[in-house]
Design an enzyme around this catalytic site. Structure first.
Site, mmCIF file in Angstrom:
data_model
loop_
_atom_site.group_PDB
_atom_site.id
_atom_site.type_symbol
_atom_site.label_atom_id
_atom_site.label_comp_id
_atom_site.label_asym_id
_atom_site.label_seq_id
_atom_site.Cartn_x
_atom_site.Cartn_y
_atom_site.Cartn_z
ATOM 1 N N HIS A 1 -1.434 3.867 -0.749
ATOM 2 C CA HIS A 1 -0.333 2.815 -0.711
ATOM 3 C C HIS A 1 -1.043 1.566 -1.221
ATOM 4 O O HIS A 1 0.350 1.139 -1.454
ATOM 5 C CB HIS A 1 -0.380 2.652 1.342
ATOM 6 C CG HIS A 1 1.046 1.931 1.428
ATOM 7 N ND1 HIS A 1 1.820 1.890 1.931
ATOM 8 C CD2 HIS A 1 1.287 0.597 0.436
ATOM 9 C CE1 HIS A 1 3.324 1.558 2.394
ATOM 10 N NE2 HIS A 1 2.936 0.698 1.200
ATOM 11 N N LYS B 1 3.046 7.906 1.412
ATOM 12 C CA LYS B 1 1.750 7.194 1.346
ATOM 13 C C LYS B 1 0.863 7.550 2.306
ATOM 14 O O LYS B 1 0.826 7.176 3.568
ATOM 15 C CB LYS B 1 1.898 5.873 0.993
ATOM 16 C CG LYS B 1 3.092 5.712 0.034
ATOM 17 C CD LYS B 1 3.620 3.796 -0.418
ATOM 18 C CE LYS B 1 4.944 4.094 -1.508
ATOM 19 N NZ LYS B 1 6.135 3.974 -0.247
ATOM 20 N N ASP C 1 10.814 8.494 -1.119
ATOM 21 C CA ASP C 1 9.525 7.832 -1.495
ATOM 22 C C ASP C 1 9.347 6.803 0.237
ATOM 23 O O ASP C 1 10.124 6.867 0.410
ATOM 24 C CB ASP C 1 10.048 6.616 -2.118
ATOM 25 C CG ASP C 1 8.523 5.977 -2.065
ATOM 26 O OD1 ASP C 1 7.600 6.484 -2.220
ATOM 27 O OD2 ASP C 1 8.475 5.176 -1.823
ATOM 28 N N TYR D 1 5.015 2.872 6.953
ATOM 29 C CA TYR D 1 6.571 2.544 7.143
ATOM 30 C C TYR D 1 6.933 2.770 8.819
ATOM 31 O O TYR D 1 7.884 2.754 8.725
ATOM 32 C CB TYR D 1 7.629 2.831 6.011
ATOM 33 C CG TYR D 1 7.659 2.414 5.078
ATOM 34 C CD1 TYR D 1 6.304 1.612 4.348
ATOM 35 C CD2 TYR D 1 7.923 4.165 3.902
ATOM 36 C CE1 TYR D 1 6.475 1.294 2.845
ATOM 37 C CE2 TYR D 1 7.645 2.501 2.853
ATOM 38 C CZ TYR D 1 6.985 2.601 2.279
ATOM 39 O OH TYR D 1 6.664 1.648 0.972
#
Ligand code: A2P
Length: 289
Positions: free
Chosen positions: A102, A69, A44, A49
């Site tokens: 997200h 996401k 994931d 990120y």
């Protein structure tokens, strides 16, 4: 053996995934490679990120369930279709197994809905195998479902014994949405300073006692608790020992009484951000490459 879950559209997903939130890009490829080596088959990540490229490096040529996401700055119909292209390019894949929003953007909910409509199109066109959301509370789900055609397969929320969000879990279940736990062992302290007053659930005496009774670690007990409740969980670590520890959770079982004792630890206090509050970082631009 990794336990598998069947999503509401029939897609099979390994329940225990490997998380890379706050994994520095330069450490991410090695961490994911180590996770694959010890048996994880689900990773994931997220555009926000900043490590999709490094996840992509590690998963190239492997058969692993990939979840990522869309970040808020890419919400909107065309923007989200484009964000999918960015994600596939960075991950080096043609198709994403599970693509989720997200979080709801309370200051731009129309764009959140438009982003979800784009996920529906990607699903219909075969670019993604399943779609979902993250950090949606009950009323966000209600508002989304009034406007959407496809029920999200997954709602990924902050969920650990000190913050188990029973009402969101119930809402998910009512709609046939699988609850997926982020920060499943309560390891992440979001706000600097917060941790000083806060006891980590990793140090909780009840968890410690149950761990001792099984000859397991607190993290293993919490992950077992997540899986026995039928949830997906995505623990993050960049430490090889803890990566292996967090995957070694299939060889023991918690009793109903132990499950109940862990359930009772909920304090209703978040570690992470409140999905009702707009955040400055909503506008952070996700790079093209
Ligand atoms: P590290 O990457 O150094 O292992 P969560 O996914 O629940 O938010 O937890 C992630 C945090 O908890 C990270 O800071 C991670 O640090 C730490 N962590 C991960 N696995 C364990 C474990 N088995 N025991 C203790 N801490 C852990």
């Amino acid at each position: 053996m990794n336990e598998e879950l069947v999503l509401n559209n029939g897609v099979v997903m390994p329940a225990l995934g490997f998380g890379v939130f706050q994994s520095p890009p330069e450490e991410t490829a090695a961490a994911v490679a180590e996770a694959l080596r010890v048996g994880y088959r689900h990773v994931d990540t997220a555009a926000a990120y900043g490590n999709e490229r490094q996840v992509g490096e590690a998963i190239r040529g492997t058969d692993v369930f990939v979840e990522t996401k869309i970040w808020v700055s890419d919400y909107g119909f065309d923007e989200t279709l484009h964000a999918f292209d960015k994600a596939t390019r960075k991950l080096g894949v043609d198709r994403i197994d599970l693509l989720i929003l997200h979080q709801p953007a309370p200051d731009r909910f129309e764009r959140t809905i438009a982003a979800y409509r784009a996920l529906e199109k990607l699903l219909a066109d075969g670019g993604v195998r399943a779609i979902g959301v993250s950090n949606f509370m009950r009323h966000h789900l209600t508002e989304l479902l009034a406007r959407a055609d496809v029920v999200p397969a997954v709602n990924q929320i902050e969920l650990h014994p000190y913050f188990s969000q029973p009402d969101v879990q119930k809402a998910d279940a009512e709609h046939g949405i699988l609850t997926q736990a982020w920060s499943p062992i309560g390891g992440i302290t979001f706000y600097p300073g917060w941790g000083e007053q806060r006891r980590s659930v990793l140090q909780d005496p009840v968890i410690g006692e149950i761990a001792g009774a099984h000859g397991r670690t607190p993290a293993q007990v919490m992950l077992r608790w997540q899986l026995q409740h039928g949830r997906s969980a995505i623990p993050k670590s960049t430490n090889p020992g803890r990566i292996a520890e967090n995957f070694d959770v299939f060889g023991f079982e918690l009793s109903d009484e132990e499950m109940g004792r862990i359930d009772a630890l909920d304090r209703g206090v978040r570690n992470g951000p409140d999905p009702e509050e707009p955040r400055d970082i909503f506008d952070r631009v996700i790079p093209e490459d």
